[in-house]
Write an enzyme that holds these catalytic residues in place. Structure first.
Site, PDB file in Angstrom:
ATOM      1  N   ARG A  30      67.810  43.606  58.333  1.00  0.00           N
ATOM      2  CA  ARG A  30      68.306  42.619  57.368  1.00  0.00           C
ATOM      3  C   ARG A  30      67.268  42.298  56.295  1.00  0.00           C
ATOM      4  O   ARG A  30      67.625  42.018  55.151  1.00  0.00           O
ATOM      5  CB  ARG A  30      68.716  41.335  58.091  1.00  0.00           C
ATOM      6  CG  ARG A  30      70.042  41.514  58.786  1.00  0.00           C
ATOM      7  CD  ARG A  30      70.467  40.267  59.517  1.00  0.00           C
ATOM      8  NE  ARG A  30      71.855  40.416  59.933  1.00  0.00           N
ATOM      9  CZ  ARG A  30      72.465  39.625  60.795  1.00  0.00           C
ATOM     10  NH1 ARG A  30      71.819  38.615  61.356  1.00  0.00           N
ATOM     11  NH2 ARG A  30      73.725  39.821  61.118  1.00  0.00           N
ATOM     12  N   LYS A  47      90.256  44.438  73.136  1.00  0.00           N
ATOM     13  CA  LYS A  47      91.384  43.514  73.260  1.00  0.00           C
ATOM     14  C   LYS A  47      92.205  43.350  71.989  1.00  0.00           C
ATOM     15  O   LYS A  47      91.668  43.153  70.913  1.00  0.00           O
ATOM     16  CB  LYS A  47      90.844  42.130  73.642  1.00  0.00           C
ATOM     17  CG  LYS A  47      90.325  42.080  75.057  1.00  0.00           C
ATOM     18  CD  LYS A  47      89.849  40.690  75.364  1.00  0.00           C
ATOM     19  CE  LYS A  47      89.592  40.534  76.867  1.00  0.00           C
ATOM     20  NZ  LYS A  47      89.080  39.196  77.167  1.00  0.00           N
ATOM     21  N   GLY A  53      80.019  45.071  65.357  1.00  0.00           N
ATOM     22  CA  GLY A  53      78.803  45.260  66.163  1.00  0.00           C
ATOM     23  C   GLY A  53      78.834  46.533  66.985  1.00  0.00           C
ATOM     24  O   GLY A  53      77.936  47.383  66.886  1.00  0.00           O
ATOM     25  N   GLY A  96      80.731  39.147  61.836  1.00  0.00           N
ATOM     26  CA  GLY A  96      81.834  38.210  61.608  1.00  0.00           C
ATOM     27  C   GLY A  96      82.397  38.244  60.190  1.00  0.00           C
ATOM     28  O   GLY A  96      83.615  38.196  60.005  1.00  0.00           O
TER      29      GLY A  96
HETATM   30  P1  ADP Z   1      83.342  45.739  67.475  1.00  0.00           P
HETATM   31  O1  ADP Z   1      82.153  45.035  68.092  1.00  0.00           O
HETATM   32  O2  ADP Z   1      82.917  46.965  66.690  1.00  0.00           O
HETATM   33  O3  ADP Z   1      84.210  44.814  66.660  1.00  0.00           O
HETATM   34  P2  ADP Z   1      84.933  45.500  69.875  1.00  0.00           P
HETATM   35  O4  ADP Z   1      83.960  44.478  70.401  1.00  0.00           O
HETATM   36  O5  ADP Z   1      86.282  45.057  69.507  1.00  0.00           O
HETATM   37  O6  ADP Z   1      84.251  46.311  68.679  1.00  0.00           O
HETATM   38  O7  ADP Z   1      85.179  46.622  70.988  1.00  0.00           O
HETATM   39  C1  ADP Z   1      84.150  47.317  71.622  1.00  0.00           C
HETATM   40  C2  ADP Z   1      84.318  47.373  73.111  1.00  0.00           C
HETATM   41  O8  ADP Z   1      85.564  47.920  73.506  1.00  0.00           O
HETATM   42  C3  ADP Z   1      83.259  48.260  73.717  1.00  0.00           C
HETATM   43  O9  ADP Z   1      82.451  47.506  74.603  1.00  0.00           O
HETATM   44  C4  ADP Z   1      84.041  49.339  74.462  1.00  0.00           C
HETATM   45  O10 ADP Z   1      83.465  49.721  75.687  1.00  0.00           O
HETATM   46  C5  ADP Z   1      85.365  48.647  74.704  1.00  0.00           C
HETATM   47  N1  ADP Z   1      86.418  49.651  74.957  1.00  0.00           N
HETATM   48  C6  ADP Z   1      86.966  50.500  74.075  1.00  0.00           C
HETATM   49  N2  ADP Z   1      87.864  51.290  74.677  1.00  0.00           N
HETATM   50  C7  ADP Z   1      87.901  50.933  75.981  1.00  0.00           C
HETATM   51  C8  ADP Z   1      88.642  51.387  77.117  1.00  0.00           C
HETATM   52  N3  ADP Z   1      89.544  52.369  77.012  1.00  0.00           N
HETATM   53  N4  ADP Z   1      88.417  50.751  78.301  1.00  0.00           N
HETATM   54  C9  ADP Z   1      87.514  49.762  78.382  1.00  0.00           C
HETATM   55  N5  ADP Z   1      86.780  49.301  77.366  1.00  0.00           N
HETATM   56  C10 ADP Z   1      86.975  49.877  76.173  1.00  0.00           C
END
Ligand code: ADP
Ligand code: MG
Length: 400
Positions: free
Chosen positions: A37, A200, A357, A380
């Site tokens: 950063r 999710k 992230g 965020g």
């Molecule tokens: P970001 O931080 O880029 O916004 P998210 O936090 O929404 O991304 O999602 C990342 C998480 O989703 C990771 O920890 C990854 O392991 C999990 N994930 C993705 N696909 C699966 C899956 N099929 N089963 C379990 N966890 C998953």
């Protein structure tokens, strides 16, 4: 971009420039462990100081909860700023209730100085977007420059109110981020494809609802795809799945159809029986997932399908990994697609913008973090942009 000013619009010579930075960097044992950063701020600082302006950095640091708490002093970060700049940097202590001493220190500093003011969150008015605090801040400068996109989703005194009190501009890092985002969803080269993955659906409802109106195709991957697959009446075994969101998933699919946005779901999955790295695994078609297994990645057929969809797109926006990428080999789908996106970008066929992230971590793991058109590390603020929300720190820069 036309709707906000940049450093090009100001004569910075001899000016006191209040530079909103994001110095909220990770620190361990009093030392900055990741200076990314800070690195991104250097071009803006240099442009100010090389013409004899004073760069006066304003930032939050940690969560001191509106009180002076020296555990969160920004003095800790000063050596890392000096390091990146290759030049001494001064520190200005203030509790933000009275800024007279700070003003004297700024006025007596030589032209071309770089100075760091104490943590803006040492005063409760910061997070309350308090006008009186913003006035005290503004009294220390002639021009306000915001280079902290990652803090722009918060309406705080140092990001929002202050921008309305002084001539205001975007710094070079903010400008680069806004120009990249404009290419992603503002005035993109069509068709636009979005990839949304991650764990999710519940954390990405607004993002999905916004994207179906902005893009021609939406690839859904990761565990969140399981919720959609389940909503279509197929079994997902013991996979991570928000079964209670089946109605919402169906609503999103119906809205997407009405908006002429194609939803691309996985057609196969890599299934394992233990949630751990190197767990034995097999590919199954989506209509035949083993009831005892867990889908941890998109399968080879899905990867080919996603590549085909990318081939047709002019622009890609991406948030969320396609599988449990932290555990080998379940990074395979994410890594394959990341490298494909990088190659299409390099070939000049695709404008690619990604953020989040875990997404940034997954791109780094695939070795292509620097090979997309733009990768946002803003967290965020990037997600709120993808949700289509106005960012207060950016809106405040759009003045007449
Ligand atoms: P970001 O931080 O880029 O916004 P998210 O936090 O929404 O991304 O999602 C990342 C998480 O989703 C990771 O920890 C990854 O392991 C999990 N994930 C993705 N696909 C699966 C899956 N099929 N089963 C379990 N966890 C998953
Ligand atoms: Mg995450």
């Amino acid at each position: 971009m036309a709707n906000f000013k940049t450093l090009d619009d100001f004569d910075l010579a001899g000016k006191r420039v209040l530079l909103r930075a994001d110095l909220n960097v990770p620190v361990e044992n009093g030392k900055v462990t990741d200076a990314t950063r800070i690195e991104r701020l250097i071009p803006t600082i240099r442009e100010i100081t090389k013409v004899g302006g004073k760069a006066i950095l304003l930032s939050h640091f940690g969560r001191p909860k509106g009180k002076v708490d020296k555990a969160f002093t920004l003095e800790t970060v000063v050596p890392a700023v000096a390091d990146q700049l290759g030049h001494p940097v001064g520190f200005i202590d203030t509790d933000w209730t009275d800024v007279e001493q700070a003003r004297k220190a700024i006025d007596s500093a030589p032209e071309g100085s770089t100075l760091v003011l104490e943590n803006t969150r040492f005063h409760p008015g910061e997070e309350e977007n308090d006008l009186e605090l913003a006035k005290r801040m503004a009294s220390l400068g002639d021009i306000y420059v915001n280079d902290a996109f990652s803090a722009a989703h918060r309406a705080h005194a140092s990001t929002e109110a202050i921008a309305r009190l002084l001539p205001a501009a975007a710094g070079r890092a903010m400008q680069a981020e806004l120009e990249a985002l404009e290419k992603g969803l503002g005035q993109p080269k069509r068709p636009v494809i979005a990839i949304v993955g991650g764990a999710k659906v519940s954390s990405k409802i607004e993002l999905l609802e916004n994207l179906i109106h902005k893009v021609e195709a939406l690839v859904i991957g990761g565990a969140m795809a399981n919720t959609f697959v389940h909503a279509l009446g197929l079994g997902v075994g013991k996979s991570l799945c928000e079964k209670d969101l089946a109605d919402l998933a169906n609503t999103i699919m119906a809205k997407a159809e009405a908006a002429r946005c194609a939803i691309i779901l996985p057609i196969d999955g890599t299934v394992a029986w233990h949630f751990e790295a190197d767990a034995p695994h097999r590919t199954y078609g989506m209509d035949a997932i083993d009831p005892d297994g867990m889908i941890l990645d998109v399968g080879p057929g899905s990867i080919e399908r996603i590549k085909g969809a990318i081939d047709e797109a002019g622009t890609l926006v991406w948030n969320g990994p396609l599988g449990a990428f932290e555990m080998n080999p379940f990074d395979h789908g994410t890594t394959e697609i990341a490298r494909y996106v990088a190659a299409r970008t390099k070939a000049g066929k695709l404008v690619s913008v990604a953020g989040g992230g875990d997404t940034v971590a997954a791109l780094a793991k695939a070795g292509v973090k620097d090979n997309l058109t733009y990768v946002s590390t803003a967290g965020g603020a990037f997600l709120e942009w993808m949700e289509g929300k106005p960012l207060p720190g950016v809106e405040a820069l759009k003045q007449g």
